[in-house]
Every structure is written in structure tokens, then in C-alpha cells.
Design a protein around this motif. Structure first.
Motif, PDB file in Angstrom:
ATOM      1  N   HIS A 101     -28.786  31.517  17.949  1.00 24.89           N
ATOM      2  CA  HIS A 101     -29.835  30.548  17.574  1.00 24.89           C
ATOM      3  C   HIS A 101     -31.238  31.127  17.824  1.00 24.89           C
ATOM      4  O   HIS A 101     -32.147  30.954  17.004  1.00 24.89           O
ATOM      5  CB  HIS A 101     -29.649  29.236  18.329  1.00 24.89           C
TER       6      HIS A 101
ATOM      7  N   GLN B 232     -34.183  31.607  15.045  1.00 23.46           N
ATOM      8  CA  GLN B 232     -35.557  31.132  15.264  1.00 23.46           C
ATOM      9  C   GLN B 232     -36.570  32.270  15.141  1.00 23.46           C
ATOM     10  O   GLN B 232     -37.668  32.082  14.635  1.00 23.46           O
ATOM     11  CB  GLN B 232     -35.641  30.474  16.627  1.00 23.46           C
TER      12      GLN B 232
ATOM     13  N   SER C 200     -28.665  27.285  11.953  1.00 20.21           N
ATOM     14  CA  SER C 200     -29.386  26.997  13.201  1.00 20.21           C
ATOM     15  C   SER C 200     -28.475  26.320  14.213  1.00 20.21           C
ATOM     16  O   SER C 200     -27.580  25.550  13.834  1.00 20.21           O
ATOM     17  CB  SER C 200     -30.559  26.053  12.918  1.00 20.21           C
TER      18      SER C 200
ATOM     19  N   ALA D 155     -34.148  24.086   8.819  1.00 17.17           N
ATOM     20  CA  ALA D 155     -33.645  24.346  10.173  1.00 17.17           C
ATOM     21  C   ALA D 155     -33.767  23.095  11.044  1.00 17.17           C
ATOM     22  O   ALA D 155     -32.828  22.724  11.757  1.00 17.17           O
ATOM     23  CB  ALA D 155     -34.399  25.519  10.801  1.00 17.17           C
TER      24      ALA D 155
END
Ligand code: EPU
Length: 342
Positions: free
Chosen positions: A99, A103, A117, A220
Motif C-alpha cells: 500500500h 501511495q 490500494s 484510490a
């Protein structure tokens, strides 16, 4: 050598598996570099031990203490390594959190991984079972990966095609199992990007927010909101995500089931087969929110088994078998577990 690489003994694994099951490793090494793997291979005592390669521990059921050597993958690093007219190429070390990596890509203006995500686990583990959610799979953006071959001591590169990805499957569950260790993965993030809103629930969520042309970051955010609503946070409640794969059956079997169960959840596949909603079937059997000893079925998503506190691997196995028996009796369908039993 062993001192250089800090082999630890009777190492506790409870904090290293997302189910929070109590178990220990006879021997344990945190792998920060390729050199550590080469050193293990070069040491006859270590090389002869059975090995367990551990990523985020989010897709395993520890059924007891691990007798051999646990190698915890911790190779780090994220970098843009190139581009062509179609895509920007970004590489991440196997030990990066999945994750956090997604990001990072979004923060750097890269697109393509947003539907994935909040999936727990590491970058190096993602290709093994071709993680997928909300209409996307890791194979969609994966360009290539580098791995270490324990048999030969060489590193090698596999292209996306060579990984032979399928639904929750790849060569790493077959011929390369127990042999290859993924070191880093390179992704091609498309320059001409279009939001993937194939998954009805995701499209509905964004539509309800008035986002008809969402950015990757907005997608996301939507995925994160849906996941948080439906799936337990392993830091709060021990679990390994979906415990069973959605079974894939021929059209005739799906049609027969639909005749007796008109509300059956199923999705047409490209090859004419159908994926059945295992969560729906488990739910229909009355398992949602139920418990068997300290193991239970999550109350918001029946596909997720949870550790209600103090469960052992045997408790999880017992619950899984009870669910499989009920689903088989009612729907004539065999559920196959998604996590690996260790
Ligand atoms: N459903 C129920 N009851 C339940 C759960 C599901 O009736 O308790 C029905 C609902 O109609 C729902 C449908 O089944 O609309 C599908 O449920 P959901 O959208 O939650 O997806 P899933 O098929 O249960 C799969 C993946 C998940 C992934 C989601 C979203 C597998 C084994 N699981 O679950 O992946 O996040 O789709 O794309 O393919 C994982 O692999 O660990 C995982 C969480």
C-alpha cells in the motif's frame, strides 16, 4: 557468516502474520539484500534447512511452529527506472509495503495501481498470487521482476508473460515454488490513463460522490473507503483477507445453480466460465458473523475468516473445513483456500 547476518533462533512470528497466530521460527533472518540470500545459500548448514520466505505474512496460516529457516524479505527502495512512449517504469524492492508503494506512485503522479490500494502485504509477495481487487490485478501493470534462484545461486528476470499470471495464481505457486525469491518488481504505469471502473461497487461509490471523471487519487480514496467498510484491519482483528477463492465453474454448472438459487452471485469470465461469489454462498449457509471457538467469520464480509483472540492455526483450519462442508452440501461447490498453510 551467521553472525554477520544475525540468524535468530526460536523467533516469535505472531507479529509477522496478519492472522496474529502464535508460532515461532526455529531460525530466522531478516533479508535486506541479495547478499544475505547468497550467504544463506553458501552456508551448508543453512542451505540444507527447509525455507519459508515471508513477506507481509498476510496470506498464510501458521498451523504450528516453523521448523526451518524463515527469511523475512526486507529489501527496500522505490525508484523510477525508465520510460517509453506508453508508460513510466517504476521499480520497488520486494520488502516494500504494497500500500505504501501504491501511495508513492500516486504521490509521484503515476497511475494504474490505484484500484489495488490498501491491500496488505509486500511488493515481493504481490506477483505470487497475482493480487487483485476492484477490477484490477497486479499483472495489469507489471512489466517484469527480478528473482534469486536458490538452486543455481543466479538472479534472473521474468517478463509478465513468463510469470503466467491467472486468477490468484502464477509460476511462483508452481515450478518456482520453494526455489525462487522475488527481489524487486518493475511496473509500467501507463501515460494514457483511464479510470478502471469495471467493478460495479466502485463505479457506484464514485458516482454517488459526483465524480464522473475521477483522478487516480480519487479512485484510490474510493477503494480505501470501500475496503475499510467491508474488510477488517489486520492490526485490529487478525485475518488474511479473502480466505477462499471465488470458484470458477463451467456455464452449465452456473446455470443449474441459478435455477435453484436465483440470487446466486456470479461473474462471466472471458473464457465463457463463471466466477461464483464464495462470500455470498458462505453467507447463505448462515456463517456470516458466526464463531467456532476463537475463530470466526467476519460480520461484514463472509469470505474473511478472523481470529477473535487466541486462535491457533488448527482453530482456523477447523472453521474453514466446517464452511467448506456446508457450501459443498448446499451448492455442490468445493471452496479452495486462498492463503498458504504452513
Ligand atoms: N456477498 C454476500 N455476502 C458476503 C460477501 C459477499 O452476499 O458476505 C456478495 C455481495 O453480493 C457482493 C458480492 O458477493 O456484492 C461480491 O463481494 P465483494 O465485492 O466483497 O467481493 P468478493 O468476491 O467477496 C473479491 C476478492 C477480494 C477483493 C474484492 C473486491 C477474491 C477471493 N476476493 O471478493 O480480495 O478485495 O473481490 O474486488 O477474489 C483477497 O483476495 O484477500 C481479497 C480481499
Amino acid at each position: 557468516m551467521t553472525n554477520d547476518f544475525k540468524i535468530q533462533h526460536h523467533f516469535p512470528l505472531q507479529g509477522l502474520n496478519s492472522f496474529g497466530l502464535i508460532a515461532s521460527a526455529a531460525s530466522y533472518l531478516q533479508v535486506d539484500s541479495l547478499a544475505a540470500l547468497q550467504a544463506v545459500r553458501a552456508d551448508p548448514r543453512l542451505a540444507s534447512l527447509p525455507r519459508l520466505i515471508l513477506g507481509g505474512g498476510s496470506n498464510i496460516v501458521l498451523t504450528g511452529d516453523v521448523p526451518g529457516l524463515v527469511l523475512k524479505m526486507a529489501i527496500k527502495g522505490i525508484a523510477i527506472v525508465g520510460e517509453d512512449s506508453e508508460a513510466v517504469h517504476v521499480r520497488a524492492g520486494a520488502g516494500e509495503g504494497w500500500h505504501a508503494f501504491v501511495q508513492w506512485t500516486l504521490a509521484h503522479g503515476l497511475q494504474g495501481l490505484e484500484n489495488l490500494s490498501l491491500i496488505p502485504g509486500t511488493v515481493g509477495a504481490a506477483p505470487i498470487q497475482n493480487i487483485g481487487a476492484y477490477g484490477a490485478e497486479v499483472k495489469d501493470c507489471l512489466l517484469s521482476l527480478t528473482a534469486f534462484d536458490f538452486d543455481t545461486g543466479e538472479t534472473f528476470v521474468l517478463s509478465r508473460e513468463e510469470c503466467r499470471f491467472a486468477y490468484r495464481d502464477s509460476v511462483f505457486k508452481h515450478e518456482w515454488r520453494d526455489r525462487a525469491v522475488i527481489l524487486d518488481v518493475t511496473f509500467a504505469c501507463p501515460k494514457r490513463w483511464q479510470a478502471n471502473l469495471a467493478y460495479a461497487e466502485l463505479a457506484q461509490h464514485l458516482q454517488a460522490q459526483g465524480r464522473t471523471k475521477p483522478t487516480a487519487s480519487e479512485v484510490a480514496q474510493a477503494v480505501i473507503a470501500i475496503r475499510t467498510r467491508k474488510l477488517p484491519d489486520p492490526a485490529q482483528i487478525g485475518n488474511a483477507g479473502s480466505f477462499f477463492k471465488n470458484p470458477v465453474v463451467p456455464r452449465a454448472q452456473r446455470d443449474a445453480l441459478l435455477a435453484t438459487h436465483p440470487a446466486l452471485v456470479s461473474y462471466a469470465q472471458h473464457d465463457g466460465t463463471f466466477k461464483l461469489g464464495a462470500g455470498w454462498m458462505i453467507d447463505q449457509c448462515g456463517w456470516k458473523g458466526r464463531q467456532l471457538g476463537p475463530a470466526g467469520v467476519y460480520d461484514k464480509q463472509a469470505l474473511v475468516l478472523v481470529n477473535r483472540g487466541g486462535a491457533t492455526g488448527a482453530d482456523i483450519v477447523k472453521l474453514a473445513q466446517a464452511i467448506q462442508a456446508d457450501v459443498s452440501a448446499r451448492f455442490g461447490v468445493a471452496l479452495e483456500p486462498e492463503p498458504l498453510f504452513i
